[in-house]
Write a protein that holds these residues in place. Structure first.
Motif, PDB file in Angstrom:
ATOM      1  N   GLY A 236      -5.797   7.378  -6.017  1.00 37.20           N
ATOM      2  CA  GLY A 236      -5.955   6.687  -4.571  1.00 37.20           C
ATOM      3  C   GLY A 236      -7.195   5.936  -4.691  1.00 37.20           C
ATOM      4  N   GLY A 237      -7.928   5.719  -5.779  1.00 41.79           N
ATOM      5  CA  GLY A 237      -9.082   5.104  -5.837  1.00 41.79           C
ATOM      6  C   GLY A 237      -8.548   3.530  -5.958  1.00 41.79           C
TER       7      GLY A 237
ATOM      8  N   GLU B 158       0.850  -1.085  -0.123  1.00 43.50           N
ATOM      9  CA  GLU B 158      -0.083   0.207   0.056  1.00 43.50           C
ATOM     10  C   GLU B 158       0.697   1.223   0.074  1.00 43.50           C
ATOM     11  OE1 GLU B 158      -3.165  -0.201  -0.253  1.00 43.50           O
ATOM     12  OE2 GLU B 158      -3.387  -2.403   0.039  1.00 43.50           O
ATOM     13  N   VAL B 159       0.389   2.308  -0.441  1.00 39.72           N
ATOM     14  CA  VAL B 159       1.171   3.566  -0.432  1.00 39.72           C
ATOM     15  C   VAL B 159       1.750   3.868   0.876  1.00 39.72           C
ATOM     16  CG1 VAL B 159       0.959   6.065  -0.732  1.00 39.72           C
ATOM     17  CG2 VAL B 159      -0.277   4.585  -2.180  1.00 39.72           C
TER      18      VAL B 159
ATOM     19  N   PHE C 138     -10.531   0.900 -19.238  1.00 42.18           N
ATOM     20  CA  PHE C 138      -9.133   0.840 -18.536  1.00 42.18           C
ATOM     21  C   PHE C 138      -8.511   2.144 -18.014  1.00 42.18           C
ATOM     22  CE2 PHE C 138      -4.588   0.831 -19.376  1.00 42.18           C
ATOM     23  CZ  PHE C 138      -3.955   0.144 -18.239  1.00 42.18           C
ATOM     24  N   SER C 139      -8.511   3.156 -19.076  1.00 35.97           N
ATOM     25  CA  SER C 139      -8.075   4.503 -18.641  1.00 35.97           C
ATOM     26  C   SER C 139      -8.869   5.199 -17.574  1.00 35.97           C
ATOM     27  CB  SER C 139      -8.354   5.437 -19.842  1.00 35.97           C
ATOM     28  OG  SER C 139      -7.518   4.927 -20.962  1.00 35.97           O
ATOM     29  N   GLU C 140      -9.939   4.849 -17.352  1.00 30.56           N
ATOM     30  CA  GLU C 140     -10.861   5.578 -16.267  1.00 30.56           C
ATOM     31  C   GLU C 140     -10.460   4.986 -15.091  1.00 30.56           C
ATOM     32  OE1 GLU C 140     -15.155   5.894 -18.655  1.00 30.56           O
ATOM     33  OE2 GLU C 140     -15.054   4.782 -16.685  1.00 30.56           O
ATOM     34  N   VAL C 141     -10.378   3.544 -15.078  1.00 28.85           N
ATOM     35  CA  VAL C 141      -9.961   2.927 -13.786  1.00 28.85           C
ATOM     36  C   VAL C 141      -8.372   3.343 -13.196  1.00 28.85           C
ATOM     37  CG1 VAL C 141      -9.692   0.666 -12.682  1.00 28.85           C
ATOM     38  CG2 VAL C 141     -11.746   0.997 -14.090  1.00 28.85           C
ATOM     39  N   LEU C 142      -7.601   3.304 -14.453  1.00 26.82           N
ATOM     40  CA  LEU C 142      -5.997   3.607 -14.135  1.00 26.82           C
ATOM     41  C   LEU C 142      -6.242   4.934 -13.589  1.00 26.82           C
ATOM     42  CD1 LEU C 142      -3.376   2.862 -14.281  1.00 26.82           C
ATOM     43  CD2 LEU C 142      -3.279   3.824 -16.658  1.00 26.82           C
ATOM     44  N   THR C 143      -6.880   5.975 -14.071  1.00 29.60           N
ATOM     45  CA  THR C 143      -6.728   7.591 -13.719  1.00 29.60           C
ATOM     46  C   THR C 143      -7.116   7.406 -12.170  1.00 29.60           C
ATOM     47  OG1 THR C 143      -7.199   8.281 -15.891  1.00 29.60           O
ATOM     48  CG2 THR C 143      -7.755   9.815 -13.802  1.00 29.60           C
ATOM     49  N   ASP C 144      -8.306   6.757 -11.889  1.00 26.87           N
ATOM     50  CA  ASP C 144      -8.960   6.682 -10.531  1.00 26.87           C
ATOM     51  C   ASP C 144      -7.966   6.136  -9.432  1.00 26.87           C
ATOM     52  OD1 ASP C 144     -11.120   7.039  -8.781  1.00 26.87           O
ATOM     53  OD2 ASP C 144     -11.587   4.956  -8.727  1.00 26.87           O
ATOM     54  N   TRP C 145      -7.411   4.636  -9.821  1.00 25.25           N
ATOM     55  CA  TRP C 145      -6.267   4.495  -9.082  1.00 25.25           C
ATOM     56  C   TRP C 145      -5.003   5.197  -8.657  1.00 25.25           C
ATOM     57  CZ3 TRP C 145      -1.345   2.281 -10.378  1.00 25.25           C
ATOM     58  CH2 TRP C 145      -0.674   1.647  -9.239  1.00 25.25           C
ATOM     59  N   LEU C 146      -4.721   5.764  -9.810  1.00 27.64           N
ATOM     60  CA  LEU C 146      -3.380   6.761  -9.613  1.00 27.64           C
ATOM     61  C   LEU C 146      -3.836   7.851  -8.771  1.00 27.64           C
ATOM     62  CD1 LEU C 146      -2.141   6.965 -13.325  1.00 27.64           C
ATOM     63  CD2 LEU C 146      -0.967   5.997 -11.266  1.00 27.64           C
TER      64      LEU C 146
ATOM     65  N   HIS D 183      11.232   4.117  -6.766  1.00 25.23           N
ATOM     66  CA  HIS D 183       9.955   4.969  -6.934  1.00 25.23           C
ATOM     67  C   HIS D 183       9.088   4.435  -5.887  1.00 25.23           C
ATOM     68  CE1 HIS D 183       7.162   7.383  -8.882  1.00 25.23           C
ATOM     69  NE2 HIS D 183       6.091   6.494  -8.307  1.00 25.23           N
ATOM     70  N   ILE D 184       8.480   5.500  -5.287  1.00 27.65           N
ATOM     71  CA  ILE D 184       7.773   5.374  -4.073  1.00 27.65           C
ATOM     72  C   ILE D 184       6.232   6.285  -4.436  1.00 27.65           C
ATOM     73  CG2 ILE D 184       7.147   5.737  -1.602  1.00 27.65           C
ATOM     74  CD1 ILE D 184      10.174   5.649  -1.124  1.00 27.65           C
ATOM     75  N   GLY D 185       5.298   5.586  -4.527  1.00 36.21           N
ATOM     76  CA  GLY D 185       4.083   6.021  -4.922  1.00 36.21           C
ATOM     77  C   GLY D 185       3.398   5.313  -6.128  1.00 36.21           C
ATOM     78  N   ARG D 186       2.079   5.370  -6.141  1.00 32.86           N
ATOM     79  CA  ARG D 186       1.435   4.680  -7.415  1.00 32.86           C
ATOM     80  C   ARG D 186       1.762   5.048  -8.713  1.00 32.86           C
ATOM     81  NH1 ARG D 186      -4.955   3.662  -5.279  1.00 32.86           N
ATOM     82  NH2 ARG D 186      -4.467   2.383  -3.577  1.00 32.86           N
ATOM     83  N   LYS D 187       2.238   4.024  -9.440  1.00 39.68           N
ATOM     84  CA  LYS D 187       2.900   4.268 -10.765  1.00 39.68           C
ATOM     85  C   LYS D 187       2.583   3.074 -11.584  1.00 39.68           C
ATOM     86  CE  LYS D 187       7.506   4.491 -12.716  1.00 39.68           C
ATOM     87  NZ  LYS D 187       7.476   5.614 -13.866  1.00 39.68           N
ATOM     88  N   VAL D 188       2.211   3.236 -13.005  1.00 44.32           N
ATOM     89  CA  VAL D 188       2.065   2.234 -13.944  1.00 44.32           C
ATOM     90  C   VAL D 188       3.687   1.781 -14.427  1.00 44.32           C
ATOM     91  CG1 VAL D 188       1.092   1.362 -15.876  1.00 44.32           C
ATOM     92  CG2 VAL D 188      -0.008   3.340 -14.532  1.00 44.32           C
TER      93      VAL D 188
END
Ligand SMILES: [Zn+2]
Length: 193
Positions: free
Chosen positions: A128-129, A14-15, A118-126, A78-83
């Motif tokens: 914090g979702g 987790e973050v 996919f793009s929507e979910v990815l943006t949301d996840w980045l 790298h620390i923090g959500r990233k693809v």
């Protein structure tokens, strides 16, 4: 030419865990002299990284190919959500339930509905979702890291270490990362910039 990279990513951190885990992983790598404790301008995609140390020879398949003299030869953390993506443009999402292949583009060449989702979910996840992406074929919602890929898989992670221009990392070294990260699932991603 170009710069070759290999990233080892933690799929479960987790973050808020990523910082402490990065510290302990770094301390381990420094203690076995895979990297130096100092940080210099030796990586891409980050300001500073750790230069390779003499122990690096023990963790790669072809030690003679370690890029000692290259400007870009270090390890970035790298620390923090990233693809963590590859440059494998042919790799497509494959639903783990129905095995439908989510094409990036539809027959007209436009972004496909699955790609848009996919793009929507990815943006949301980045932001914090959550990371559940539903399959437009069967409706199954799976976390991004649980989707399969037709080629090289991407990784969606809050912690990743990237080795720049190192020869292939030995599998036992990569496995050791998982143990050091508390048994977390890890995924290796590699490519060229
Ligand atoms: Zn499906």
């Amino acid at each position: 030419m170009g710069d070759w990279f290999q990233s080892i990513t933690d799929l479960d951190a987790e973050v808020d865990e990523a910082g402490p885990l990065a510290e302990s992983i770094t301390a381990w790598l420094v203690s076995v002299t895979v990297i130096s404790a100092e940080r210099t301008d030796c990586v891409l995609g980050a300001d500073l990284g750790h230069p390779p140390g003499p122990g690096g020879s023990a963790v790669v398949e072809e030690p003679d190919l370690l890029p000692w003299g290259s400007r870009t030869n270090g390890v970035s953390i790298h620390i923090g959500r990233k693809v963590f993506t590859t440059v494998d443009e042919d790799s497509r999402l494959v639903c783990p339930g129905c095995h439908r292949v989510g094409e990036w583009r539809d027959a007209r060449g436009d972004e496909s509905a699955q790609a848009a989702r996919f793009s929507e979910v990815l943006t949301d996840w980045l932001g914090g979702g959550g990371s559940r992406l539903d399959c437009l074929g069967c409706g199954l919602a799976s976390r991004l890291n649980d989707w399969r890929w037709s080629g090289t898989p991407w990784a969606f992670a809050a912690l990743g270490l990237t080795f720049w221009n190192w020869p292939s990392l030995r599998p036992d070294f990569v496995t050791e990362f998982g143990h050091r990260l508390g048994g977390h699932r890890i995924r290796s991603v590699s490519g060229k910039l």
